[in-house]
Scaffold this motif. Structure first.
Motif, short mmCIF file in Angstrom:
data_model
loop_
_atom_site.label_atom_id
_atom_site.label_comp_id
_atom_site.label_asym_id
_atom_site.label_seq_id
_atom_site.Cartn_x
_atom_site.Cartn_y
_atom_site.Cartn_z
N HIS A 96 0.85 -1.19 0.00
CA HIS A 96 0.00 0.00 0.00
C HIS A 96 0.89 1.25 0.00
O HIS A 96 0.78 2.11 0.87
CB HIS A 96 -0.92 0.00 1.22
N ASN A 139 0.49 3.46 -1.83
CA ASN A 139 -0.46 4.48 -2.28
C ASN A 139 -1.19 5.15 -1.12
O ASN A 139 -2.20 5.83 -1.35
CB ASN A 139 -1.48 3.85 -3.24
N VAL A 140 -0.72 4.98 0.10
CA VAL A 140 -1.36 5.61 1.25
C VAL A 140 -0.48 6.73 1.80
O VAL A 140 0.69 6.85 1.46
CB VAL A 140 -1.68 4.57 2.36
N GLY A 199 -5.28 -0.93 -4.21
CA GLY A 199 -6.21 0.14 -3.88
C GLY A 199 -7.49 -0.45 -3.32
O GLY A 199 -7.97 -1.48 -3.83
N THR A 222 -7.47 5.51 -2.71
CA THR A 222 -6.29 4.67 -2.90
C THR A 222 -6.26 4.00 -4.27
O THR A 222 -5.18 3.71 -4.79
CB THR A 222 -6.19 3.61 -1.79
#
Length: 260
Positions: free
Chosen positions: A10, A12-13, A39, A44
């Protein structure tokens, strides 16, 4: 150097907002050649799609997290399906069931889970499943609904050996992360020993569940090497063999070739 595939990250956080480039560099230096960015909601997923366009070694899995199932709409489902046309979207998820938190009732979670199982079969992409305190119910739903030919992943599996066998029989792979390295966690070690090598995957689930000796700190993809080391020890093989096997398993499952 070994080549590793972290099948669940992750990055993308927001925990990686300040130093993502450094995190990715450390991962590459540790032998992590590919990463699957997962996501799990609008924000996300959007970020994951941007990242896979920016970095050639990143791929995306898109779906809706069970904890947030109460917020999941048919519009969200249609949007996710439209994004599966992107060539670097390689799986649907993370979906599943999570009975630890109270935000979404079990019945709502199950409905969202089944819709995403149906989507995975409709678009022909693997299914990535999150389970917390709900592994037996997940196995039952997989048996009832059926897993599509694309198969899928029980991500950071926390169930027992019996449930693992049910998931394997349903057509799923089993993935292990940081908890398999925890000194007081015998169950994931026992399960890892019984999972066939051709169904075995490794991951970090970063920034969560950092392996020993980083437990309690922010996890990052470079630490998947520690998971590989523990799995190799449990299986009685070399780290190089685990790296080769789990990378081949991931690439086969995700439909990636040697050129990817």
């Amino acid at each position: 150097m070994v080549e590793l595939f972290d099948t669940h990250v992750h990055v993308n956080v927001h925990q990686f907002d300040d130093d993502l480039e450094d995190v990715l560099t450390r991962a590459r230096e540790a032998g992590v050649k590919w990463m699957n960015v997962v996501g799990f909601d609008r924000e996300t997923i959007t970020r994951a799609m941007a990242l896979v366009d920016e970095y050639e070694f990143l791929y995306a899995t898109i779906g809706w997290h069970p904890v947030d199932s109460v917020d999941f709409t048919d519009e969200d489902l249609a949007w996710i399906e439209s994004l599966t046309e992107h060539p670097k979207v390689i799986a649907i998820g993370e979906t599943g069931l999570d009975y630890h938190w109270d935000k979404s009732p079990a019945a709502v979670q199950k409905e969202a889970f089944i819709k995403q199982i149906q989507l995975h079969k409709r678009v022909g992409l693997p299914l990535v499943i999150h389970g917390r305190e709900a592994q037996a119910d997940i196995a039952t739903i997989l048996e009832q609904e059926g897993v599509g030919p694309a198969g899928g992943i029980m991500h950071c599996f926390s169930g027992d050996e019996e449930t693992a066998k049910r998931c394997l029989d349903a057509g799923m792979h089993i993935s292990f992360g940081g908890p398999v390295t925890f000194k007081n966690a015998q169950l994931p070690k026992d399960v890892a020993k019984m999972v066939p090598l051709d169904r075995l995957l490794i991951e970090t689930d970063c920034p969560f569940l950092a392996p020993h000796p980083y437990r309690g700190k922010r996890n990052e993809p470079a630490h998947v090497a520690l998971v590989a080391e523990k799995i190799a020890e449990l299986k009685g093989v070399t780290v190089e063999e685990i790296a080769e096997i789990t990378t081949a398993n991931a690439k086969r499952l995700f439909g990636l070739t040697d050129e990817n």
